[in-house]
Structure formats: C-alpha cells, structure tokens
Design a protein around this motif. Structure first.
Motif, short mmCIF file in Angstrom:
data_model
loop_
_atom_site.label_atom_id
_atom_site.label_comp_id
_atom_site.label_asym_id
_atom_site.label_seq_id
_atom_site.Cartn_x
_atom_site.Cartn_y
_atom_site.Cartn_z
N LEU A 177 58.63 -0.78 3.69
CA LEU A 177 59.82 -0.27 4.39
C LEU A 177 59.49 1.00 5.16
N LEU A 178 58.78 1.92 4.53
CA LEU A 178 58.44 3.19 5.17
C LEU A 178 57.48 3.01 6.35
N GLN A 179 56.55 2.11 6.20
CA GLN A 179 55.51 1.93 7.22
C GLN A 179 55.95 1.05 8.38
N HIS A 180 56.73 -0.02 8.09
CA HIS A 180 56.98 -1.05 9.12
C HIS A 180 58.42 -1.14 9.61
N HIS A 181 59.37 -0.55 8.90
CA HIS A 181 60.79 -0.56 9.30
C HIS A 181 61.27 -1.97 9.65
N PRO A 182 61.16 -2.91 8.72
CA PRO A 182 61.48 -4.31 9.02
C PRO A 182 62.92 -4.55 9.45
N ARG A 183 63.84 -3.78 8.90
CA ARG A 183 65.25 -3.97 9.26
C ARG A 183 65.46 -3.78 10.76
N GLU A 184 64.74 -2.82 11.33
CA GLU A 184 64.87 -2.53 12.76
C GLU A 184 64.25 -3.62 13.63
N LEU A 185 63.36 -4.43 13.08
CA LEU A 185 62.69 -5.49 13.83
C LEU A 185 63.44 -6.82 13.76
N ALA A 186 64.46 -6.89 12.93
CA ALA A 186 65.17 -8.15 12.70
C ALA A 186 66.04 -8.54 13.89
N THR A 187 66.10 -9.84 14.15
CA THR A 187 67.06 -10.37 15.13
C THR A 187 68.39 -10.64 14.45
N ARG A 188 68.38 -10.75 13.13
CA ARG A 188 69.62 -10.92 12.36
C ARG A 188 69.44 -10.27 10.99
N ILE A 189 70.45 -9.52 10.58
CA ILE A 189 70.47 -8.89 9.26
C ILE A 189 71.49 -9.64 8.40
N VAL A 190 71.07 -10.04 7.23
CA VAL A 190 71.92 -10.78 6.30
C VAL A 190 72.20 -9.85 5.12
N THR A 191 73.47 -9.63 4.82
CA THR A 191 73.84 -8.79 3.69
C THR A 191 74.28 -9.67 2.54
N VAL A 192 73.64 -9.47 1.39
CA VAL A 192 73.93 -10.26 0.19
C VAL A 192 74.44 -9.30 -0.88
N PRO A 193 75.57 -9.65 -1.54
CA PRO A 193 76.10 -8.75 -2.58
C PRO A 193 75.16 -8.61 -3.77
#
Length: 193
Positions: A177-193
């Motif tokens: 997470l710190l090195q690659h910031h995957p959330r920022e690279l996503a075309t879609r973010i899925v939120t799961v409870p």
C-alpha cells in the motif's frame, strides 16, 4: 440464520461483479485482462469467482489466484513478479503465458499451467495492482474492507493454518500500500462491509 441474499458482503460483491461486467463489455477487447487487489479477506477470490460465472463476453475466462503463485508466507512480492513475468506481460503481447503452482505443503514449485492469450484472464491477489500491472490490465479493481472484518473472514476461511502468519502477511500488504498506492490505480473501487 439470515439467508445468503441478506448477507451484506455477498450483496456488495454481486453488485460489484455486475458493474465490472459492464466495464468489461465497454472495452474493445475480446480477451481483457482484469486484476483484483485488496487485503487478505477483503473478498477478492469471491469477486473473481462471481465475475467468472457471469463473464460478459463470448468464451470462457481464465481465473488465476495469486495464492497459487506466492512462494510461501514471505512471498507477496515474488508472487506478483511471477504473475507479471509469466501471465500479464505475455498476455498483453498476445503470447502464450505460463505459471507454476506453488505447493505450500512441499514448499516448492509444482505443475505448470498455460495462459491462453486469446481468452480473457482474471488475476486476483494481494499486491497485484501496482504501476507495471496497471499499464497491462484493462480493468483494475481495488477491494476495500476494514481490517477487522477482513481478518475475521480470512481466519474463518483458513483458521489455524493462517492465524500464526496473519501479521507477517499483513506487513507485506502494508508495504505494498505504501509503495504502490493500488487504490489510486484502480478503475473501480469495491467497498465490502
């Protein structure tokens, strides 16, 4: 006991799979590359299975779980490298790819598997979404879920096999997470409870 239709996790994953299927239909590709990343227990495997069952294009899709490529509990980075070199890069060039399954019990590589470049492919696993894979993947998914719920699901799934390694694996995920910031690279973010 609530029915599966009342399960908020299952509902979130079904909705996400339907949206991702729309994303795939919107591509001008007969063989799209989909990557699904998120922390352990987030729902990546379940989402990949749902998407594969409801694949929106003609033909089948190949589903590859990085759990089959990671070379042991310290192998997040190595598993991703193996996926990039053996699956994503060849597929992106229209070439036959291959990967070797990691035998967790024998602690060694096992049989080889081919990856057909004419078919779509879903690669799911912690660590897969990073700048080099973002350049190769047509659809990039980040599955977001809280650590407490992820840990509960992962340990319910894998129990005592995983319990002694949870923190060791989580440290590798945090580094990703710190090195690659995957959330920022996503075309879609899925939120799961």
């Amino acid at each position: 006991m609530p029915s599966r239709s009342d399960d908020p996790v299952a509902a979130a994953l079904r909705q996400a799979a339907a949206l991702i299927a729309q994303d795939i239909r919107g591509l001008a590709a007969a063989n799209p590359m989909v990557v699904i990343d998120g922390g352990s227990g987030a729902g990546k495997t379940s989402l990949a299975e749902l998407l594969a069952r409801n694949w929106p294009l003609v033909g089948r899709v190949q589903v590859i779980a990085l759990d089959s490529l990671y070379p042991g509990w310290d192998g997040l980075e190595s598993g991703v490298e193996r996926a990039v070199d053996g699956i994503l890069r060849p597929h992106g060039r229209g070439l036959l790819g291959s990967w070797r399954r990691w035998d967790w019990e024998q602690n060694t590589e096992a049989e080889s598997h081919a990856v057909d470049p004419s078919l779509g492919v879903i690669v799911e696993g912690s660590g897969i979404l990073r700048p080099p894979t973002a350049d190769l993947a047509d659809v990039r998914i980040w599955v977001e879920a809280g650590e407490e719920s992820r840990k509960a699901r992962a340990l319910a799934r894998d129990g005592d096999t995983y319990r002694p390694h949870w923190e060791r694996w989580a440290a590798q995920e945090r580094q990703h997470l710190l090195q690659h910031h995957p959330r920022e690279l996503a075309t879609r973010i899925v939120t799961v409870p």
